[in-house]
Design an enzyme around this catalytic site. Structure first.
Site, short mmCIF file in Angstrom:
data_model
loop_
_atom_site.label_atom_id
_atom_site.label_comp_id
_atom_site.label_asym_id
_atom_site.label_seq_id
_atom_site.Cartn_x
_atom_site.Cartn_y
_atom_site.Cartn_z
N ARG A 52 0.86 -1.14 0.02
CA ARG A 52 0.06 -0.23 -0.13
C ARG A 52 0.86 1.23 0.01
O ARG A 52 0.74 2.20 -0.66
CB ARG A 52 -0.93 -0.06 1.08
CG ARG A 52 -1.70 1.43 1.38
CD ARG A 52 -2.93 1.35 2.26
NE ARG A 52 -2.84 0.32 3.53
CZ ARG A 52 -2.19 0.56 4.36
NH1 ARG A 52 -1.47 1.66 4.49
NH2 ARG A 52 -2.09 -0.24 5.39
N TYR A 104 -17.08 17.20 -13.73
CA TYR A 104 -17.57 16.08 -13.54
C TYR A 104 -18.49 15.87 -12.46
O TYR A 104 -18.16 16.07 -11.26
CB TYR A 104 -16.26 14.98 -13.57
CG TYR A 104 -16.68 13.35 -13.54
CD1 TYR A 104 -17.03 12.78 -14.67
CD2 TYR A 104 -16.55 12.83 -12.08
CE1 TYR A 104 -17.35 11.46 -14.45
CE2 TYR A 104 -16.65 11.30 -12.05
CZ TYR A 104 -17.36 10.79 -13.26
OH TYR A 104 -17.57 9.42 -13.21
C1 LIG Z 1 -14.24 10.08 -15.14
C2 LIG Z 1 -13.77 11.27 -14.51
C3 LIG Z 1 -13.45 11.39 -13.24
C4 LIG Z 1 -13.43 10.40 -12.14
O1 LIG Z 1 -12.74 9.42 -12.50
P1 LIG Z 1 -12.84 7.86 -12.00
O2 LIG Z 1 -11.62 7.04 -12.62
O3 LIG Z 1 -14.20 7.33 -12.79
O4 LIG Z 1 -13.04 7.84 -10.76
C5 LIG Z 1 -13.03 12.85 -13.09
N1 LIG Z 1 -12.82 13.62 -13.67
C6 LIG Z 1 -13.26 13.53 -14.99
C7 LIG Z 1 -12.91 14.68 -16.15
C8 LIG Z 1 -13.79 12.46 -15.67
O5 LIG Z 1 -14.00 12.23 -16.78
#
Ligand SMILES: *Cc1c(COP(=O)(O)O)cnc(C)c1O
Length: 406
Positions: A52, A104
């Site tokens: 980890r 997002y």
């Molecule tokens: C998909 C996405 C995230 C989140 O990432 P995950 O790997 O799904 O946890 C954050 N920011 C953007 C712009 C994304 O497209």
């Protein structure tokens, strides 16, 4: 630490990776070991005591990604949101976050539904307006967070401009507190805002926010960095040694680290990142041109088109315009639904950034959790569809859309 030799494509293939010293294996081995043998209690090699905390496959990937973003420190996580969580752990109750209005959905959810209960406050603003960023800042603002290009409206935000505003606000504030030895590196409160850019949509091939003033770059490696729709992962890169120590502490303390095999897959992926992104950009430009001439399409949003409201800014801060396109189909929900049902080569699915082309409906799929009124305010029309243009043959992609729109 990170390896900055050569141009971008050379660093994609080589940075952070060295032939295995025991066998000469050219690919970094997948170190599927949770623990490491110690010569004497507390005596172990290069920080490797438990996976980890540190794993050699992950170390190679962290150095590779740091190099691609032009940073000294890379940290990898089991998801993009795991990476964001690590940043948010730097803040404490009463601290304030300024967020661009169309980040997002999961990023907003993490602040609004998880960290708000821990006492964080949050303001969302339309960051295409720098005065709005300025007026959102408060004395207790400790995090400024933006995403450019944004999702799904592909707004392009001025990274250097936001940096100037954060600097003005932070003038006279102390540099970030050094670690309090009694409490560990997270003991001291942040003394000024951290400026984070989510660079997921551009990828390091098209844009390097650290060089434009970001303190930290975040990636959902699930998208272009992974690039093959076969893993979920995240990353942070920074040039700030103090911040890196705090982030590294939280990475180990909270524990959202990726497994060694996923790290291996990403090392395989970044070897072709520059080549993939070039094709994503070429294909998206051709598809955007095709759509903008199609009578059934009301509006095309692509940073590479002159009609894009921040086209000039995109040219100034990006080396290419990316593989994402949004467009509004004439006829609203019914018409756009038909297009999504009729495509054959584009797959109807959430996510983005893989070699295969995807298509989706933000109002029903990725952004359905946003109330209809707020969606409309952001410009997420019921006729809006979002395309993640893959690396297939251009003619086949255009043929498929032509059919579906027909
Ligand atoms: C998909 C996405 C995230 C989140 O990432 P995950 O790997 O799904 O946890 C954050 N920011 C953007 C712009 C994304 O497209």
């Amino acid at each position: 630490m990170a390896d900055h030799q050569g141009g971008f494509g050379t660093r994609c293939v080589h940075a952070g990776q060295h032939p295995d010293p025991t066998t000469g294996a050219i690919m970094t081995p997948v170190f599927l070991s949770s623990t490491y043998v110690q010569a004497s209690p507390g005596v172990f090699k290069d920080g490797y005591d438990y996976s980890r905390s540190k794993n050699p496959t992950r170390t190679a990937l962290e150095e590779n990604l740091a190099s691609l973003e032009g940073g000294r420190h890379g940290l990898c996580f089991s998801s993009g949101l795991g990476a964001m969580d690590c940043v948010l752990h730097q803040l404490r109750a009463g601290d304030h976050v300024v967020l661009s209005d169309d980040v997002y959905g999961g990023s907003f959810r993490l602040i609004d539904k998880v960290f708000r209960h821990a006492g964080l406050e949050c303001t969302r603003v339309d960051m295409t307006s720098l005065p709005q960023v300025q007026s959102a800042l408060r004395p207790r603002t400790r995090l400024v967070w933006l995403e450019t290009p944004s999702n799904p409206m592909l707004k392009v935000l001025d990274i250097r401009g936001v940096r100037r505003i954060v600097d003005d606000a932070a003038r006279g504030m102390a540099p970030h507190g050094l670690s309090d030895p009694a409490l560990g590196p997270l003991g001291a409160p942040l003394t000024r805002p951290i400026f984070v850019v989510d660079n997921t949509f551009a990828s390091p091939a098209l844009q390097n926010p650290l060089a434009m003033g970001a303190d930290v770059v975040l990636h959902s490696c699930t998208k272009y960095i992974g690039g093959h729709s076969d893993l979920v992962a995240g990353a942070l890169v920074t040039n700030d040694d103090g911040l890196a120590a705090r982030l590294r502490f939280a990475q180990n303390a909270a524990g959202a680290v990726p497994g060694a095999f996923d790290c291996f897959l990403m090392l395989r992926s970044t070897k072709t990142l520059h080549v993939r992104m070039q094709r994503h950009c070429e294909n998206a430009a051709a598809v955007a041109r095709f759509l903008s001439q199609h009578p059934r399409i009301e509006r095309v949003i692509y940073p590479g088109l002159e009609s894009h409201p921040q086209h000039t800014l995109a040219k100034a801060q990006m080396r290419g315009f990316g593989g994402m396109i949004s467009c509004v189909v004439t006829g609203g929900l019914d018409a756009s639904r038909k297009v999504l049902e009729r495509v054959r080569l584009f797959s109807l699915a959430e996510s983005l950034g893989g070699v295969e082309s995807l298509i989706e409906h933000p109002a029903i799929m990725t952004h359905s959790s946003i109330p209809a009124e707020a969606r409309r305010a952001l410009g997420i029309d019921d006729g809006l569809i979002r395309l993640s243009v893959g690396i297939e043959e251009q003619a086949d992609l255009i043929g498929d859309l032509d059919n579906a729109l027909g």
